[in-house]
Motif scaffolding. Structure first.
Motif, PDB file in Angstrom:
ATOM      1  N   THR A 179      69.398   9.271  20.516  1.00 16.34           N
ATOM      2  CA  THR A 179      69.697   8.755  19.172  1.00 16.34           C
ATOM      3  C   THR A 179      71.175   8.382  19.062  1.00 16.34           C
ATOM      4  O   THR A 179      71.529   7.376  18.435  1.00 16.34           O
ATOM      5  CB  THR A 179      69.343   9.809  18.107  1.00 16.34           C
ATOM      6  N   THR A 200      66.502  14.072  22.960  1.00 21.33           N
ATOM      7  CA  THR A 200      66.207  13.148  21.857  1.00 21.33           C
ATOM      8  C   THR A 200      67.450  12.871  21.032  1.00 21.33           C
ATOM      9  O   THR A 200      67.705  11.733  20.621  1.00 21.33           O
ATOM     10  CB  THR A 200      65.108  13.725  20.949  1.00 21.33           C
ATOM     11  N   LYS A 241      67.692   4.188  10.903  1.00 21.37           N
ATOM     12  CA  LYS A 241      66.970   3.204  10.085  1.00 21.37           C
ATOM     13  C   LYS A 241      67.897   2.089   9.624  1.00 21.37           C
ATOM     14  O   LYS A 241      69.073   2.314   9.342  1.00 21.37           O
ATOM     15  CB  LYS A 241      66.320   3.888   8.881  1.00 21.37           C
ATOM     16  N   LYS A 285      65.688  11.267  12.462  1.00 18.79           N
ATOM     17  CA  LYS A 285      64.663  10.510  11.749  1.00 18.79           C
ATOM     18  C   LYS A 285      65.229   9.502  10.750  1.00 18.79           C
ATOM     19  O   LYS A 285      64.579   8.499  10.458  1.00 18.79           O
ATOM     20  CB  LYS A 285      63.738  11.481  11.004  1.00 18.79           C
ATOM     21  N   THR A 286      66.417   9.741  10.228  1.00 20.62           N
ATOM     22  CA  THR A 286      66.929   8.903   9.139  1.00 20.62           C
ATOM     23  C   THR A 286      68.097   7.982   9.490  1.00 20.62           C
ATOM     24  O   THR A 286      68.168   6.850   9.014  1.00 20.62           O
ATOM     25  CB  THR A 286      67.360   9.780   7.949  1.00 20.62           C
ATOM     26  N   THR A 346      67.052  17.196  13.528  1.00 25.20           N
ATOM     27  CA  THR A 346      65.838  16.382  13.422  1.00 25.20           C
ATOM     28  C   THR A 346      65.919  15.441  12.234  1.00 25.20           C
ATOM     29  O   THR A 346      65.491  14.277  12.318  1.00 25.20           O
ATOM     30  CB  THR A 346      64.597  17.282  13.281  1.00 25.20           C
ATOM     31  N   GLY A 347      66.469  15.923  11.132  1.00 25.96           N
ATOM     32  CA  GLY A 347      66.622  15.084   9.948  1.00 25.96           C
ATOM     33  C   GLY A 347      67.476  13.863  10.212  1.00 25.96           C
ATOM     34  O   GLY A 347      67.146  12.751   9.778  1.00 25.96           O
TER      35      GLY A 347
END
Length: 319
Positions: free
Chosen positions: A157, A153, A130, A126-127, A122-123
């Motif tokens: 990604t 998910t 970007k 999310k990062t 998950t980390g």
């Protein structure tokens, strides 16, 4: 007389058996590939000479992927060291922190979705995508999320990161840490990531361009090194050679068959020139400057990726 002849015959048979055994044993040792011998020396150095608290995720990967693997005793040491390093981050995690930690976690057999109270997958999700995460975060985001199947998910990604990495490829066919030029190291790393997803058409094209850059521009026909003078590095070194070998091997290029200097030196033969008798690798030939721990890690797992190519085992990051 009969008894004496029987003894002679028995001794002759035993001698023949022992001689055959010795010859067979010698032949077995001789046929161990030179890169496997180098891997074993590198992995042994990591386990025996690196300070326990300094053993990191890349050390864990190199040892885990070596022919002897990671013993239960070694695993305990790595588990403690990796947990300590993760704790030292004190809750401040950049994308590369999540990625490095995930690779270490799976190397020692831990579930990265439940590591030290954190979901590393998950980390990364999310990062890493970007815009300000940096090219290495995107490259190793692909690699980390591809170590196993972490769900819908995560797979979405990966596709996003693949698109970002392909888009970041420059006109030369490479990638750079900063600027518009090409770095051998970053280009090799990108190939390691793209090599895990060769079914995408855009990825195939990007791989072809990068392979041509490393083979036709970076490879030095006088020494066997891979060099592109850039802001990243201007000297031939073990790390650049290792990442080029790892990247090319990850996309199916056998550098030992396709690349040789005028005197017959192959890329891995050249990389082994950086290795000391104790198994440690230098960053520069004949010098102990630079990070020898990183040089040893990268050289060892680069040859492990080549070994995987020869054994048809795919990516060393695929668990």
């Amino acid at each position: 007389m009969k008894k004496r002849n029987l003894i002679k015959s028995t001794l002759l048979v035993l001698g023949t058996i022992l001689l055959s055994s010795a010859l067979f044993t010698g032949r077995t040792k001789a046929t161990t590939p030179y890169y496997t011998q180098s891997i074993n020396k590198g992995a042994s150095f990591i386990k025996s000479h690196t300070a326990k608290q300094s053993l990191d995720s890349w050390d864990a990967l190199a040892v885990r992927r070596s022919p002897y693997g990671m013993s239960s005793a070694a695993r305990k040491v790595f588990v403690k060291s990796l947990a300590g390093q993760f704790s030292n981050l004190q809750g401040h995690y950049a994308a590369v922190d999540y990625e490095r930690s995930l690779i270490g976690a799976v190397s020692v057999g831990y579930n990265p979705t439940k590591y030290q109270g954190k979901n590393l997958v998950t980390g990364i999700i999310k990062t890493a995508p970007k815009s300000n995460s940096g090219i290495t975060a995107k490259i190793f985001g692909i690699i980390a999320l591809s170590t196993k199947n972490y769900g819908t998910t995560s797979n979405a990604t990966i596709k996003t990161l693949l698109s970002q990495v392909v888009k970041a490829q420059n006109t030369q066919g490479g990638w750079a840490l900063t600027g518009t030029g090409s770095d051998v190291d970053i280009t090799g790393m990108a190939l390691m990531a793209l090599g895990m997803h060769r079914s995408y058409s855009s990825v195939k094209t990007a791989i072809t361009k990068a392979v041509n850059l490393l083979k036709n521009t970076a490879f030095q026909k006088t020494t066997g090194d891979f060099v592109i003078s850039s802001a990243f590095t201007k000297k031939a070194n073990a790390n650049s050679d290792a990442m080029a070998i790892a990247g090319l091997s990850a996309v199916g290029i056998d550098t030992e068959k396709t690349l040789k200097t005028k005197s017959g030196v192959t890329p891995i033969r050249r990389l082994i020139k950086y290795q000391k008798s104790n198994g440690q690798f230098r960053w520069l030939v004949g010098s102990n400057s630079g990070s020898l721990q990183m040089a040893t890690q990268q050289a060892t797992y680069a040859m492990e990726q080549y070994r995987n190519l020869k054994l048809k085992k795919g990516s060393i990051f695929n668990f």
